[in-house]
Design a protein around this motif. Structure first.
Motif, PDB file in Angstrom:
ATOM      1  N   MET A  10       8.015 -14.845   3.903  1.00  0.00           N
ATOM      2  CA  MET A  10       7.230 -13.616   3.850  1.00  0.00           C
ATOM      3  C   MET A  10       8.020 -12.451   4.421  1.00  0.00           C
ATOM      4  N   GLU A  11       8.769 -12.691   5.496  1.00  0.00           N
ATOM      5  CA  GLU A  11       9.559 -11.620   6.118  1.00  0.00           C
ATOM      6  C   GLU A  11      10.602 -11.081   5.149  1.00  0.00           C
ATOM      7  N   LEU A  12      11.255 -11.968   4.408  1.00  0.00           N
ATOM      8  CA  LEU A  12      12.258 -11.513   3.449  1.00  0.00           C
ATOM      9  C   LEU A  12      11.595 -10.804   2.271  1.00  0.00           C
ATOM     10  N   ALA A  13      10.426 -11.263   1.855  1.00  0.00           N
ATOM     11  CA  ALA A  13       9.697 -10.587   0.781  1.00  0.00           C
ATOM     12  C   ALA A  13       9.370  -9.152   1.175  1.00  0.00           C
ATOM     13  N   VAL A  14       9.005  -8.950   2.443  1.00  0.00           N
ATOM     14  CA  VAL A  14       8.727  -7.595   2.943  1.00  0.00           C
ATOM     15  C   VAL A  14      10.004  -6.763   2.923  1.00  0.00           C
ATOM     16  N   ASP A  15      11.121  -7.323   3.387  1.00  0.00           N
ATOM     17  CA  ASP A  15      12.396  -6.602   3.399  1.00  0.00           C
ATOM     18  C   ASP A  15      12.824  -6.212   1.987  1.00  0.00           C
ATOM     19  N   ILE A  16      12.661  -7.134   1.042  1.00  0.00           N
ATOM     20  CA  ILE A  16      13.037  -6.862  -0.345  1.00  0.00           C
ATOM     21  C   ILE A  16      12.196  -5.720  -0.914  1.00  0.00           C
ATOM     22  N   THR A  17      10.890  -5.764  -0.662  1.00  0.00           N
ATOM     23  CA  THR A  17      10.002  -4.732  -1.189  1.00  0.00           C
ATOM     24  C   THR A  17      10.308  -3.371  -0.576  1.00  0.00           C
ATOM     25  N   LYS A  18      10.579  -3.328   0.720  1.00  0.00           N
ATOM     26  CA  LYS A  18      10.927  -2.072   1.380  1.00  0.00           C
ATOM     27  C   LYS A  18      12.200  -1.486   0.776  1.00  0.00           C
ATOM     28  N   ALA A  19      13.209  -2.334   0.567  1.00  0.00           N
ATOM     29  CA  ALA A  19      14.466  -1.860  -0.012  1.00  0.00           C
ATOM     30  C   ALA A  19      14.252  -1.329  -1.422  1.00  0.00           C
ATOM     31  N   CYS A  38      11.574  -0.027  -2.655  1.00  0.00           N
ATOM     32  CA  CYS A  38      10.833   1.231  -2.616  1.00  0.00           C
ATOM     33  C   CYS A  38      11.753   2.423  -2.359  1.00  0.00           C
ATOM     34  N   VAL A  39      12.672   2.294  -1.414  1.00  0.00           N
ATOM     35  CA  VAL A  39      13.573   3.425  -1.146  1.00  0.00           C
ATOM     36  C   VAL A  39      14.605   3.565  -2.265  1.00  0.00           C
ATOM     37  N   LEU A  40      15.030   2.445  -2.858  1.00  0.00           N
ATOM     38  CA  LEU A  40      15.934   2.529  -4.006  1.00  0.00           C
ATOM     39  C   LEU A  40      15.233   3.171  -5.197  1.00  0.00           C
ATOM     40  N   HIS A  41      13.954   2.872  -5.361  1.00  0.00           N
ATOM     41  CA  HIS A  41      13.155   3.512  -6.412  1.00  0.00           C
ATOM     42  C   HIS A  41      13.190   5.030  -6.243  1.00  0.00           C
ATOM     43  N   LEU A  94       0.865  -1.179   0.000  1.00  0.00           N
ATOM     44  CA  LEU A  94       0.000   0.000   0.000  1.00  0.00           C
ATOM     45  C   LEU A  94       0.899   1.225   0.000  1.00  0.00           C
ATOM     46  N   ALA A  95       0.672   2.134  -0.935  1.00  0.00           N
ATOM     47  CA  ALA A  95       1.592   3.260  -1.084  1.00  0.00           C
ATOM     48  C   ALA A  95       0.862   4.571  -1.312  1.00  0.00           C
ATOM     49  N   ILE A  96       1.494   5.644  -0.873  1.00  0.00           N
ATOM     50  CA  ILE A  96       1.081   7.008  -1.193  1.00  0.00           C
ATOM     51  C   ILE A  96       2.215   7.618  -2.007  1.00  0.00           C
ATOM     52  N   VAL A  97       1.881   8.172  -3.170  1.00  0.00           N
ATOM     53  CA  VAL A  97       2.883   8.623  -4.139  1.00  0.00           C
ATOM     54  C   VAL A  97       2.673  10.100  -4.459  1.00  0.00           C
ATOM     55  N   ASP A  98       3.770  10.844  -4.653  1.00  0.00           N
ATOM     56  CA  ASP A  98       3.661  12.253  -5.025  1.00  0.00           C
ATOM     57  C   ASP A  98       3.689  12.403  -6.540  1.00  0.00           C
ATOM     58  N   SER A  99       3.687  13.640  -7.019  1.00  0.00           N
ATOM     59  CA  SER A  99       3.614  13.881  -8.462  1.00  0.00           C
ATOM     60  C   SER A  99       4.944  13.645  -9.167  1.00  0.00           C
ATOM     61  N   ASN A 100       5.968  13.277  -8.412  1.00  0.00           N
ATOM     62  CA  ASN A 100       7.264  12.927  -9.002  1.00  0.00           C
ATOM     63  C   ASN A 100       7.444  11.409  -9.033  1.00  0.00           C
ATOM     64  N   TYR A 101       6.351  10.674  -8.851  1.00  0.00           N
ATOM     65  CA  TYR A 101       6.344   9.210  -8.860  1.00  0.00           C
ATOM     66  C   TYR A 101       7.185   8.632  -7.719  1.00  0.00           C
ATOM     67  N   LYS A 102       7.346   9.381  -6.651  1.00  0.00           N
ATOM     68  CA  LYS A 102       8.113   8.904  -5.501  1.00  0.00           C
ATOM     69  C   LYS A 102       7.174   8.489  -4.377  1.00  0.00           C
ATOM     70  N   PHE A 103       7.595   7.468  -3.628  1.00  0.00           N
ATOM     71  CA  PHE A 103       6.795   6.987  -2.518  1.00  0.00           C
ATOM     72  C   PHE A 103       6.947   7.914  -1.314  1.00  0.00           C
ATOM     73  N   VAL A 104       5.818   8.407  -0.836  1.00  0.00           N
ATOM     74  CA  VAL A 104       5.795   9.235   0.366  1.00  0.00           C
ATOM     75  C   VAL A 104       5.639   8.358   1.602  1.00  0.00           C
ATOM     76  N   TYR A 105       4.849   7.287   1.455  1.00  0.00           N
ATOM     77  CA  TYR A 105       4.592   6.365   2.561  1.00  0.00           C
ATOM     78  C   TYR A 105       4.295   4.994   1.978  1.00  0.00           C
ATOM     79  N   VAL A 106       4.794   3.948   2.631  1.00  0.00           N
ATOM     80  CA  VAL A 106       4.491   2.585   2.208  1.00  0.00           C
ATOM     81  C   VAL A 106       4.136   1.733   3.423  1.00  0.00           C
TER      82      VAL A 106
END
Length: 300
Positions: free
Chosen positions: A229-238, A240-243, A109-121
């Motif tokens: 599942m825990e590693l899948a969450v860690d991968i997705t979080k990483a 998102c910030v790399l994005h 679940l994400a909130i995104v700004d107009s620069n296609y960046k994640f504000v909150y995940v």
């Protein structure tokens, strides 16, 4: 250390498996898994506070100004949406992660700004859950309800006497509230309501594009993750910030936004909202059909 970084970049960027990396780097698959987990955790810890900084009133005002400039939607603080991320069924979870698309997933679940960046995940909810349920269980929603997100006070839209709240835009899956707008439902809509739905879609597409960029930049999302599942969450979080980091440094390739492989829409529900919340949506609808109109909206 360099080999470790290369192995993680290869894993996230190409979507290869631990077994593939085992043959390439001559390391055990479990060792590679531990390396991926540690690197992803470090990436999140070191970059999250930089790429997703604390939410301040000035930050919200800047985000809203850019949304108005790029999407012609005033007082918009972000676009909200949820996406399924495919995983192999975690052991002992039954049907908790089995979604309506007939595969297993966790939800981003994400909130995104107009620069296609994640504000909150928020990452890791069961695939069977709806967007509305997930959103209302997040820390973001709790802070929003308590008015602790430093959202600016409502005020007249520039050059008008129309008083409006700062809002987030979403699809029908999210309940209507003071700070969350979704489209009007039904088929026989008035022209004002059809125009509002279209203008809201133009703002909401930023989150869809962000998911497309994320998926095509980090191709680990092109296949079900065969990890815990825990590693899948860690991968997705990483990822998102790399994005956000890559988006800030290099921009995007527009073609990356045109497909969203490995990510699917979350099933939808709809809340009608209270009278005051509907009044706020009507306020925006009236604005878009009057002083806030743009020439091309009638043709569309």
């Amino acid at each position: 250390m360099l080999d470790f970084e290369i192995s993680v970049k290869r894993y996230l960027g190409t979507g290869c498996t631990f077994q593939d990396l085992h043959f390439f780097f001559k390391l055990g698959a479990s060792t590679i898994g531990n390396i991926v987990r540690e690197v992803c955790n470090v990436v999140w810890e070191e970059l999250a506070h930089i790429q997703m900084p604390p939410m301040t009133e000035d930050m919200w005002k800047d985000t809203a100004a850019k949304f108005e400039q790029r999407a012609n939607f005033p007082y918009c603080l972000g676009a909200i949406d949820g996406k399924h991320i495919r995983i192999i069924k975690p052991s002992g979870t039954g049907s908790q992660h089995f979604n309506y698309k007939n595969y297993f997933s966790i939800v981003l679940l994400a909130i995104v700004d107009s620069n296609y960046k994640f504000v909150y995940v928020d990452i890791g909810s069961f695939g069977k859950d709806s967007d509305s349920t997930i959103f209302k269980n997040t820390t973001f929603w709790n802070l929003l309800q308590k008015n602790e997100l430093n959202i600016p006070e409502s005020c007249p839209i520039l050059n008008t006497n129309i008083n409006a709240d700062y809002v987030f835009v979403a699809d029908e899956a999210f309940g209507l509230s003071q700070h969350v707008l979704h489209p009007y439902g039904g088929r026989n809509l008035t022209k004002n309501k059809r125009i509002f739905n279209y203008r809201l879609f133009c703002a909401r597409r930023y989150v869809e594009c962000a998911f497309g960029i994320l998926s095509n930049k980090w191709r680990i999302f092109h296949r079900p993750m065969n990890v815990t599942m825990e590693l899948a969450v860690d991968i997705t979080k990483a990822c998102c910030v790399l994005h956000n980091h890559v988006r800030e440094k290099n921009g995007i390739n527009f073609q990356d936004t045109l497909s969203i492989d490995g990510l699917e829409d979350v099933n939808t529900t709809s809340d009608r909202g209270t009278r005051s919340e509907n009044d706020m949506r009507n306020t925006f609808a009236d604005y878009f059909s009057s002083v806030g109109a743009v020439p091309w909206q009638h043709d569309i």
